[in-house]
Scaffold this active site. Structure first.
Site, PDB file in Angstrom:
ATOM      1  N   ILE A  78      17.830  -9.485  37.321  1.00  0.00           N
ATOM      2  CA  ILE A  78      18.583 -10.582  36.725  1.00  0.00           C
ATOM      3  C   ILE A  78      17.884 -11.868  37.169  1.00  0.00           C
ATOM      4  O   ILE A  78      17.535 -12.014  38.356  1.00  0.00           O
ATOM      5  CB  ILE A  78      20.065 -10.561  37.209  1.00  0.00           C
ATOM      6  CG1 ILE A  78      20.771  -9.271  36.755  1.00  0.00           C
ATOM      7  CG2 ILE A  78      20.808 -11.800  36.724  1.00  0.00           C
ATOM      8  CD1 ILE A  78      20.935  -9.096  35.248  1.00  0.00           C
ATOM      9  N   GLU A 110      14.353   3.496  43.369  1.00  0.00           N
ATOM     10  CA  GLU A 110      13.921   3.109  44.705  1.00  0.00           C
ATOM     11  C   GLU A 110      14.359   1.665  44.941  1.00  0.00           C
ATOM     12  O   GLU A 110      14.349   0.851  44.007  1.00  0.00           O
ATOM     13  CB  GLU A 110      12.384   3.158  44.851  1.00  0.00           C
ATOM     14  CG  GLU A 110      11.800   4.561  44.869  1.00  0.00           C
ATOM     15  CD  GLU A 110      11.462   5.066  43.488  1.00  0.00           C
ATOM     16  OE1 GLU A 110      11.482   4.259  42.529  1.00  0.00           O
ATOM     17  OE2 GLU A 110      11.178   6.279  43.350  1.00  0.00           O
ATOM     18  N   ASN A 115      17.028  -5.019  50.757  1.00  0.00           N
ATOM     19  CA  ASN A 115      17.722  -5.556  49.574  1.00  0.00           C
ATOM     20  C   ASN A 115      19.186  -5.113  49.593  1.00  0.00           C
ATOM     21  O   ASN A 115      19.610  -4.222  48.850  1.00  0.00           O
ATOM     22  CB  ASN A 115      17.010  -5.080  48.304  1.00  0.00           C
ATOM     23  CG  ASN A 115      17.464  -5.830  47.063  1.00  0.00           C
ATOM     24  OD1 ASN A 115      18.491  -6.515  47.091  1.00  0.00           O
ATOM     25  ND2 ASN A 115      16.719  -5.696  45.988  1.00  0.00           N
ATOM     26  N   TYR A 122      24.398  -0.539  43.893  1.00  0.00           N
ATOM     27  CA  TYR A 122      24.118   0.834  43.471  1.00  0.00           C
ATOM     28  C   TYR A 122      25.140   1.795  44.092  1.00  0.00           C
ATOM     29  O   TYR A 122      25.622   2.713  43.431  1.00  0.00           O
ATOM     30  CB  TYR A 122      22.691   1.246  43.880  1.00  0.00           C
ATOM     31  CG  TYR A 122      21.604   0.374  43.315  1.00  0.00           C
ATOM     32  CD1 TYR A 122      21.730  -0.211  42.052  1.00  0.00           C
ATOM     33  CD2 TYR A 122      20.434   0.112  44.022  1.00  0.00           C
ATOM     34  CE1 TYR A 122      20.724  -1.023  41.530  1.00  0.00           C
ATOM     35  CE2 TYR A 122      19.426  -0.685  43.505  1.00  0.00           C
ATOM     36  CZ  TYR A 122      19.581  -1.258  42.269  1.00  0.00           C
ATOM     37  OH  TYR A 122      18.594  -2.058  41.767  1.00  0.00           O
TER      38      TYR A 122
HETATM   39  C1  COA Z   1      20.196  -6.884  42.366  1.00  0.00           C
HETATM   40  C2  COA Z   1      20.594  -7.611  41.078  1.00  0.00           C
HETATM   41  C3  COA Z   1      20.088  -6.812  39.869  1.00  0.00           C
HETATM   42  C4  COA Z   1      22.141  -7.665  41.024  1.00  0.00           C
HETATM   43  O1  COA Z   1      22.518  -8.411  39.891  1.00  0.00           O
HETATM   44  P1  COA Z   1      23.525  -9.660  40.027  1.00  0.00           P
HETATM   45  O2  COA Z   1      23.851 -10.127  38.660  1.00  0.00           O
HETATM   46  O3  COA Z   1      22.982 -10.634  40.979  1.00  0.00           O
HETATM   47  O4  COA Z   1      24.782  -8.941  40.706  1.00  0.00           O
HETATM   48  P2  COA Z   1      26.316  -9.081  40.266  1.00  0.00           P
HETATM   49  O5  COA Z   1      26.670 -10.508  40.123  1.00  0.00           O
HETATM   50  O6  COA Z   1      26.577  -8.160  39.135  1.00  0.00           O
HETATM   51  O7  COA Z   1      27.020  -8.554  41.581  1.00  0.00           O
HETATM   52  C5  COA Z   1      26.994  -7.198  41.952  1.00  0.00           C
HETATM   53  C6  COA Z   1      27.705  -7.069  43.263  1.00  0.00           C
HETATM   54  O8  COA Z   1      26.907  -7.654  44.291  1.00  0.00           O
HETATM   55  C7  COA Z   1      27.603  -8.705  44.925  1.00  0.00           C
HETATM   56  N1  COA Z   1      26.665  -9.798  45.123  1.00  0.00           N
HETATM   57  C8  COA Z   1      25.887 -10.373  44.187  1.00  0.00           C
HETATM   58  N2  COA Z   1      25.123 -11.318  44.744  1.00  0.00           N
HETATM   59  C9  COA Z   1      25.445 -11.336  46.053  1.00  0.00           C
HETATM   60  C10 COA Z   1      24.990 -12.091  47.156  1.00  0.00           C
HETATM   61  N3  COA Z   1      24.034 -13.025  47.028  1.00  0.00           N
HETATM   62  N4  COA Z   1      25.519 -11.840  48.369  1.00  0.00           N
HETATM   63  C11 COA Z   1      26.463 -10.895  48.517  1.00  0.00           C
HETATM   64  N5  COA Z   1      26.933 -10.133  47.509  1.00  0.00           N
HETATM   65  C12 COA Z   1      26.423 -10.359  46.297  1.00  0.00           C
HETATM   66  C13 COA Z   1      28.705  -9.112  43.997  1.00  0.00           C
HETATM   67  O9  COA Z   1      29.817  -9.626  44.684  1.00  0.00           O
HETATM   68  C14 COA Z   1      29.035  -7.828  43.272  1.00  0.00           C
HETATM   69  O10 COA Z   1      29.942  -7.052  44.015  1.00  0.00           O
HETATM   70  P3  COA Z   1      31.294  -6.557  43.275  1.00  0.00           P
HETATM   71  O11 COA Z   1      30.807  -5.755  42.098  1.00  0.00           O
HETATM   72  O12 COA Z   1      31.995  -5.762  44.309  1.00  0.00           O
HETATM   73  O13 COA Z   1      32.004  -7.790  42.853  1.00  0.00           O
HETATM   74  C15 COA Z   1      20.054  -9.058  41.030  1.00  0.00           C
HETATM   75  O14 COA Z   1      20.602  -9.802  42.102  1.00  0.00           O
HETATM   76  C16 COA Z   1      18.548  -9.143  41.078  1.00  0.00           C
HETATM   77  O15 COA Z   1      17.898  -9.051  40.043  1.00  0.00           O
HETATM   78  N6  COA Z   1      17.983  -9.353  42.279  1.00  0.00           N
HETATM   79  C17 COA Z   1      16.552  -9.540  42.442  1.00  0.00           C
HETATM   80  C18 COA Z   1      15.748  -8.371  41.931  1.00  0.00           C
HETATM   81  C19 COA Z   1      16.208  -7.076  42.538  1.00  0.00           C
HETATM   82  O16 COA Z   1      16.491  -6.986  43.735  1.00  0.00           O
HETATM   83  N7  COA Z   1      16.248  -6.040  41.684  1.00  0.00           N
HETATM   84  C20 COA Z   1      16.613  -4.711  42.125  1.00  0.00           C
HETATM   85  C21 COA Z   1      15.428  -4.042  42.714  1.00  0.00           C
HETATM   86  S1  COA Z   1      15.800  -2.361  43.198  1.00  0.00           S
END
Ligand code: COA
Length: 157
Positions: A78, A110, A115, A122
């Site tokens: 995202i 993976e 992270n 997940y």
């Molecule tokens: C990991 C990722 C895909 C999650 O997507 P996102 O849109 O940020 O996450 P969401 O807003 O849907 O939140 C998912 C959960 O994480 C929590 N969360 C999101 N950001 C957070 C933060 N910075 N700190 C703590 N918790 C967090 C939310 O509270 C939510 O929990 P809930 O479902 O119990 O309410 C996104 O942050 C990302 O792309 N990160 C960088 C790339 C990455 O790490 N990709 C995955 C590689 S394996």
């Protein structure tokens, strides 16, 4: 849908002409980004490549490999300014449905041990720890292990 997300997300297959936007996001999000060639090859190879959109904007993208009854999530991202608003959870739920439509028995991925946001997400979606893959990722100092997580699709029908 996450209580945070006020807009219905839309998902569509990634196209070649999305790669400019995708690669720009990839470079902002990751210290060791995928290359343009990685995305191009994924499309050419027929991998299941998706973008998540808000209005006309791409807010995220994913690459899923569907083969031999398994789904392997190779990339889910995202965009930085869209993170933490529920898009990632909604996108993952959609990708699990894609794997289900393919009749995958398992979906695995993976993730870096460091992270914690992704790992927690997940886990909440039903993925379980399987094993550690040693020195899988490039890192600033040497390499970082990968946690392998698996979703048993039968358990989460
Ligand atoms: C990991 C990722 C895909 C999650 O997507 P996102 O849109 O940020 O996450 P969401 O807003 O849907 O939140 C998912 C959960 O994480 C929590 N969360 C999101 N950001 C957070 C933060 N910075 N700190 C703590 N918790 C967090 C939310 O509270 C939510 O929990 P809930 O479902 O119990 O309410 C996104 O942050 C990302 O792309 N990160 C960088 C790339 C990455 O790490 N990709 C995955 C590689 S394996």
């Amino acid at each position: 849908m996450s209580s945070l997300l006020r807009t219905q997300p839309s998902f569509r297959p990634m196209r070649d002409d999305d790669i400019d936007v995708v690669i720009a996001m990839e470079h902002v999000v990751y210290p060791f980004p995928w290359t343009r060639g990685n995305f191009h090859d994924s499309l050419q190879s027929g991998y299941s490549c998706w973008v998540c959109q808000h209005n006309q904007f791409i807010v995220g993208y994913a690459v899923l490999m569907l083969a031999a009854g398994e789904a392997h999530l190779l990339n889910v991202t995202i965009g930085l300014e869209w993170q933490g608003r529920g898009w990632g959870r909604a996108f993952m739920q959609y990708l699990i449905e894609v794997a289900r439509d393919y009749h995958a028995e398992t979906m695995y991925l993976e993730v870096r041990p460091s992270n914690t946001v992704a790992r927690r997400l997940y886990h909440k979606l039903g993925f379980e720890y399987v094993a550690m893959r040693k020195a899988y990722y490039p890192a600033r100092q040497g390499r970082e292990d990968a946690v392998i997580m698996l979703l048993d699709m039968k358990k989460h029908a």
